[in-house]
Design a protein around this motif. Structure first.
Motif, PDB file in Angstrom:
ATOM      1  N   UNK A 308       2.865 -18.627 -34.568  1.00 10.71           N
ATOM      2  CA  UNK A 308       3.747 -19.785 -34.671  1.00 10.71           C
ATOM      3  C   UNK A 308       3.099 -21.016 -34.049  1.00 10.71           C
ATOM      4  N   UNK A 309       2.455 -20.819 -32.904  1.00 14.03           N
ATOM      5  CA  UNK A 309       1.757 -21.932 -32.257  1.00 14.03           C
ATOM      6  C   UNK A 309       0.632 -22.456 -33.146  1.00 14.03           C
ATOM      7  N   UNK A 310      -0.116 -21.524 -33.749  1.00 15.62           N
ATOM      8  CA  UNK A 310      -1.234 -21.931 -34.610  1.00 15.62           C
ATOM      9  C   UNK A 310      -0.722 -22.639 -35.864  1.00 15.62           C
ATOM     10  N   UNK A 311       0.417 -22.168 -36.394  1.00 15.59           N
ATOM     11  CA  UNK A 311       0.977 -22.825 -37.575  1.00 15.59           C
ATOM     12  C   UNK A 311       1.450 -24.233 -37.225  1.00 15.59           C
ATOM     13  N   UNK A 314      -1.469 -26.307 -37.303  1.00 22.06           N
ATOM     14  CA  UNK A 314      -1.851 -26.575 -38.696  1.00 22.06           C
ATOM     15  C   UNK A 314      -0.991 -27.690 -39.285  1.00 22.06           C
ATOM     16  N   UNK A 315       0.298 -27.691 -38.963  1.00 22.97           N
ATOM     17  CA  UNK A 315       1.169 -28.763 -39.457  1.00 22.97           C
ATOM     18  C   UNK A 315       0.721 -30.114 -38.906  1.00 22.97           C
ATOM     19  N   UNK A 316       0.357 -30.128 -37.631  1.00 24.12           N
ATOM     20  CA  UNK A 316      -0.099 -31.387 -37.029  1.00 24.12           C
ATOM     21  C   UNK A 316      -1.367 -31.884 -37.708  1.00 24.12           C
ATOM     22  N   UNK A 317      -2.289 -30.942 -37.987  1.00 20.09           N
ATOM     23  CA  UNK A 317      -3.531 -31.324 -38.663  1.00 20.09           C
ATOM     24  C   UNK A 317      -3.243 -31.849 -40.066  1.00 20.09           C
ATOM     25  N   UNK A 318      -2.291 -31.222 -40.743  1.00 14.83           N
ATOM     26  CA  UNK A 318      -1.947 -31.677 -42.090  1.00 14.83           C
ATOM     27  C   UNK A 318      -1.307 -33.058 -42.046  1.00 14.83           C
ATOM     28  N   UNK A 319      -0.419 -33.256 -41.069  1.00 12.50           N
ATOM     29  CA  UNK A 319       0.209 -34.568 -40.932  1.00 12.50           C
ATOM     30  C   UNK A 319      -0.818 -35.655 -40.644  1.00 12.50           C
ATOM     31  N   UNK A 320      -1.893 -35.272 -39.948  1.00 13.41           N
ATOM     32  CA  UNK A 320      -2.948 -36.228 -39.624  1.00 13.41           C
ATOM     33  C   UNK A 320      -3.923 -36.430 -40.782  1.00 13.41           C
ATOM     34  N   UNK A 328      -7.672 -23.970 -42.298  1.00 10.69           N
ATOM     35  CA  UNK A 328      -8.282 -22.960 -41.430  1.00 10.69           C
ATOM     36  C   UNK A 328      -7.256 -22.401 -40.445  1.00 10.69           C
ATOM     37  N   UNK A 329      -6.487 -23.289 -39.826  1.00  8.95           N
ATOM     38  CA  UNK A 329      -5.491 -22.843 -38.852  1.00  8.95           C
ATOM     39  C   UNK A 329      -4.401 -22.013 -39.518  1.00  8.95           C
ATOM     40  N   UNK A 345       6.344 -22.021 -46.937  1.00  3.70           N
ATOM     41  CA  UNK A 345       6.620 -23.454 -47.063  1.00  3.70           C
ATOM     42  C   UNK A 345       5.380 -24.270 -46.719  1.00  3.70           C
ATOM     43  N   UNK A 346       4.650 -23.824 -45.684  1.00  6.07           N
ATOM     44  CA  UNK A 346       3.449 -24.569 -45.307  1.00  6.07           C
ATOM     45  C   UNK A 346       2.384 -24.477 -46.398  1.00  6.07           C
ATOM     46  N   UNK A 347       2.210 -23.293 -46.978  1.00  8.46           N
ATOM     47  CA  UNK A 347       1.222 -23.149 -48.048  1.00  8.46           C
ATOM     48  C   UNK A 347       1.571 -24.043 -49.234  1.00  8.46           C
ATOM     49  N   UNK A 348       2.874 -24.181 -49.499  1.00  5.69           N
ATOM     50  CA  UNK A 348       3.280 -25.095 -50.563  1.00  5.69           C
ATOM     51  C   UNK A 348       2.938 -26.535 -50.195  1.00  5.69           C
ATOM     52  N   UNK A 349       3.147 -26.877 -48.918  1.00  2.00           N
ATOM     53  CA  UNK A 349       2.762 -28.217 -48.462  1.00  2.00           C
ATOM     54  C   UNK A 349       1.261 -28.424 -48.595  1.00  2.00           C
TER      55      UNK A 349
END
Length: 651
Positions: A308-311, A314-320, A328-329, A345-349
């Motif tokens: 969950x922490x790594x995901x 990953x969301x933060x990296x995607x937002x950036x 990778x994350x 949901x993240x993979x769809x994003x």
């Protein structure tokens, strides 16, 4: 036969050991967690009586307790109680012995002898001398063989001896058990009791060296390896000989705990693959153990927390905007916990980020201008896919310039304006940029002539007019604009919004027009059954009552000339007026056919080309010219009352 004093000395020597074992048993009973032991309610075997890694001797548990334990069964194991208590418990759990009928009462002399035997029993002088209970009760039986007191006393002697032997075996004192067993065998009618005790003693002699070997292997770190020479292998050999051996059972628990500790240590290093391997190994040792279940739960919790922490990272990296790092994350998070909540949901994003710049297919948006009030036209995100561009020879109305039909891959998403650019939108562009459209710089365009029923050139017609040359309403599609005018508008949008706007490629336009269809028109192969587009309908009439000579039979849309944009139904991609209202400029240069055409959605452009492509039907197009595959070429400075344009925004 040993005398009572010898037995007492033996008991004294074992007493100190018994006290130590009793203390350990009490500590184990009330604080099993400190020894990494999980007590369960349904185990058929009693708890550990000693420390196998140090003592290395057999400790036999009691028989399985009843399903509902009474208060008397609580506390330390029965084998640690005095022999008299053990014998009493055995009597409680066994059927009463049937004594023969006593023919005559005990004589006073016999009663005195029996009283001496009872005192010997009370003093625990069972065997070994003339004042031992065994000798006294044997003498009484010689005097009167059917004396109930004598028979019961001798039975008590046998029972206590047997209990003591069981206790010695449980404590691993084979020598004391062997000596007491010899005394038991010397008593009359002792064979049924002595035989199973002898078997237990024989097993103890076999397992004692194995338990010592296993304890040494544990201390040497040989828990499960090497195969054939590990503590686990040795403990299993013990259990083959003695299936209820408590030391071996606890030894296997200890081995499994060491493997589970490896799993926890691996998790602490974020090595979940090693943790899974250790859990799998532990499951082969004791598949149903509580320790295994608890450790699995702990590791699963740590796994999910880590994933969950790594995901979240990953969301933060995607937002950036760092898509590669986000991928990778997310891959690591999914590897750690495949069913992690939110991963789909993240993979769809991620897919949307790669293909659609974080938009979703079908999403509608409009970019605001950076340096002034206003915004670009509303755009809809077109999904990626493949389609067959062009038409087969068998299609009615097929033209050679639509061949060869070929597959085109639309690998990256793009956004297309929901409708053609309107007069109002184009007016904003002209006012803000100072651009002079070619209908003004070169003079004129074309207008519809009601008298002739066709278009004619008109030097005074401009982009501000409707199809009849009258001032146009803002919501009408802009017409009489050249390809050059359309490109200038797209370039201006790019500058004002900071995004990349352009004319669609021919492949993008046909793909968006078809919207997944393979028929002649995006709505099917024949006449439309509902008001889908502004088309040449057989039931439409001009202001003077004219009708189309080549039209969709029985169709009526209510317009003669362009309709305000978005007056009809959208196609499946959410785009309006793709097959009617006005034809539209696209970015490509004109080519007579699709030989050597790109298999991607990029525009097919030759430097310096003067003729461009027009796609889509219009308010005045014959049915064959409304087909999804229909195309025509025209000079880039053409201005026509049937031609407008729309823009694409790159994602």
């Amino acid at each position: 036969m040993p005398n009572t004093e010898t037995v007492r000395r033996q008991r004294a020597i074992g007493g100190a050991l018994g006290v130590a074992v009793l203390a350990f048993a009490l500590f184990y009973h009330f604080f099993p967690q400190a020894l990494h032991v999980q007590r369960t309610q349904n185990t058929p075997r009693s708890a550990l009586r000693g420390q196998p890694a140090v003592m290395g001797f057999d400790q036999r548990p009691q028989a399985a307790p009843p399903s509902v334990a009474s208060e008397i069964d609580a506390g330390p194991p029965i084998m640690l109680a005095p022999a008299a208590v053990i014998a009493a418990r055995h009597r409680e759990q066994s059927t009463d012995i049937q004594l023969p009928a006593q023919k005559t009462p005990d004589s006073p002399e016999l009663v005195a002898l029996l009283d001496r035997g009872d005192k010997a029993l009370a003093a625990d002088r069972l065997v070994g001398g003339k004042d031992s209970a065994a000798v006294l009760f044997a003498s009484a039986l010689k005097q009167q063989a059917d004396s109930h007191r004598a028979l019961a006393g001798m039975e008590e002697v046998r029972a206590r001896l047997a209990a003591g032997i069981e206790q010695d075996i449980a404590l691993g004192d084979a020598d004391a058990a062997r000596e007491s067993l010899a005394a038991l065998k010397a008593l009359p009618s002792s064979a049924p009791v002595a035989a199973p005790l002898q078997q237990k003693l024989d097993v103890l002699d076999k397992v004692r060296p194995l338990l010592g070997q296993a304890a040494a292997q544990l201390q040497a770190g040989k828990t499960t390896q090497p195969r054939g020479d590990s503590a686990l292998d040795t403990y299993r050999k013990v259990l083959q000989l003695d299936p209820e051996n408590a030391v071996a059972e606890q030894g296997i628990n200890t081995v499994q705990r060491s493997v589970l500790d490896k799993a926890l240590a691996a998790v602490a290093q974020n090595d979940f693959a090693a943790a899974d391997a250790a859990l799998a190994e532990a499951a082969t040792i004791l598949p149903e153990s509580q320790a295994l279940q608890d450790t699995r739960g702990r590791i699963e919790g740590m796994r999910r927390q880590n994933a969950t922490t790594m995901l979240a990272q990953a969301r933060s990296a995607l937002d950036a905007g760092n898509i590669d790092l986000a991928a990778q994350l997310a891959a690591k998070a999914q590897q750690i916990s495949p069913d992690l909540a939110g991963i789909d949901d993240f993979n769809e994003r991620m897919t949307n980020a790669r293909l659609y710049a974080s938009y979703k297919p079908g999403q509608v948006f409009a970019d605001r201008f950076l340096d002034a009030a206003g915004q670009a036209p509303a755009m809809v995100v077109v999904p990626t896919g493949t389609f067959t561009m062009g038409s087969p020879e068998s299609e009615s109305g097929h033209d050679a310039n639509e061949a060869p039909a070929h597959e085109v891959q639309v690998a990256k998403g793009f956004a297309m304006a929901r409708s053609a650019v309107t007069i109002g939108q184009f007016r904003d562009f002209v006012r803000a940029s100072g651009y002079v459209p070619q209908s003004q710089s070169l003079g004129g365009g074309s207008v519809y002539d009601e008298q002739s029923g066709g278009l004619r050139d008109d030097a005074s017609a401009t982009w501000q007019d409707d199809y009849a040359g009258k001032p146009g309403q803002d919501r009408l599609p802009v017409i009489n604009v050249s390809w050059n005018d359309a490109k200038a508008y797209a370039d201006w949008l790019s500058k004002r919004s900071g995004k990349t706007y352009r004319l669609p490629s021919e492949a993008e336009f046909e793909y968006a027009l078809r919207a997944g269809s393979t028929t002649r028109y995006w709505w099917g192969d024949g006449n439309p059954s509902s008001r889908v587009e502004n088309l040449t309908g057989g039931n439409d009439r001009s202001g003077s009552g004219r009708r189309w000579s080549n039209a969709f039979t029985g169709y009526k849309d209510g317009y003669w000339g362009p309709a305000p944009v978005m007056s009809f139904a959208p196609n499946p991609f959410g785009l309006y007026d793709m097959g009617g209202n006005v034809s539209e400029w696209v970015a490509d240069c004109w080519h007579d056919n699709y030989v050597r055409a790109p298999r991607t959605a990029e525009a097919w452009v030759n430097p310096g080309c003067a003729r461009r492509v027009i796609r889509g039907g219009s308010w005045g197009s014959a049915p064959n010219m409304v087909r999804s595959a229909y195309r025509q070429g025209a000079s880039a400075d053409l201005r026509n009352a049937r031609v407008g344009f729309r823009v694409v925004r790159e994602l």
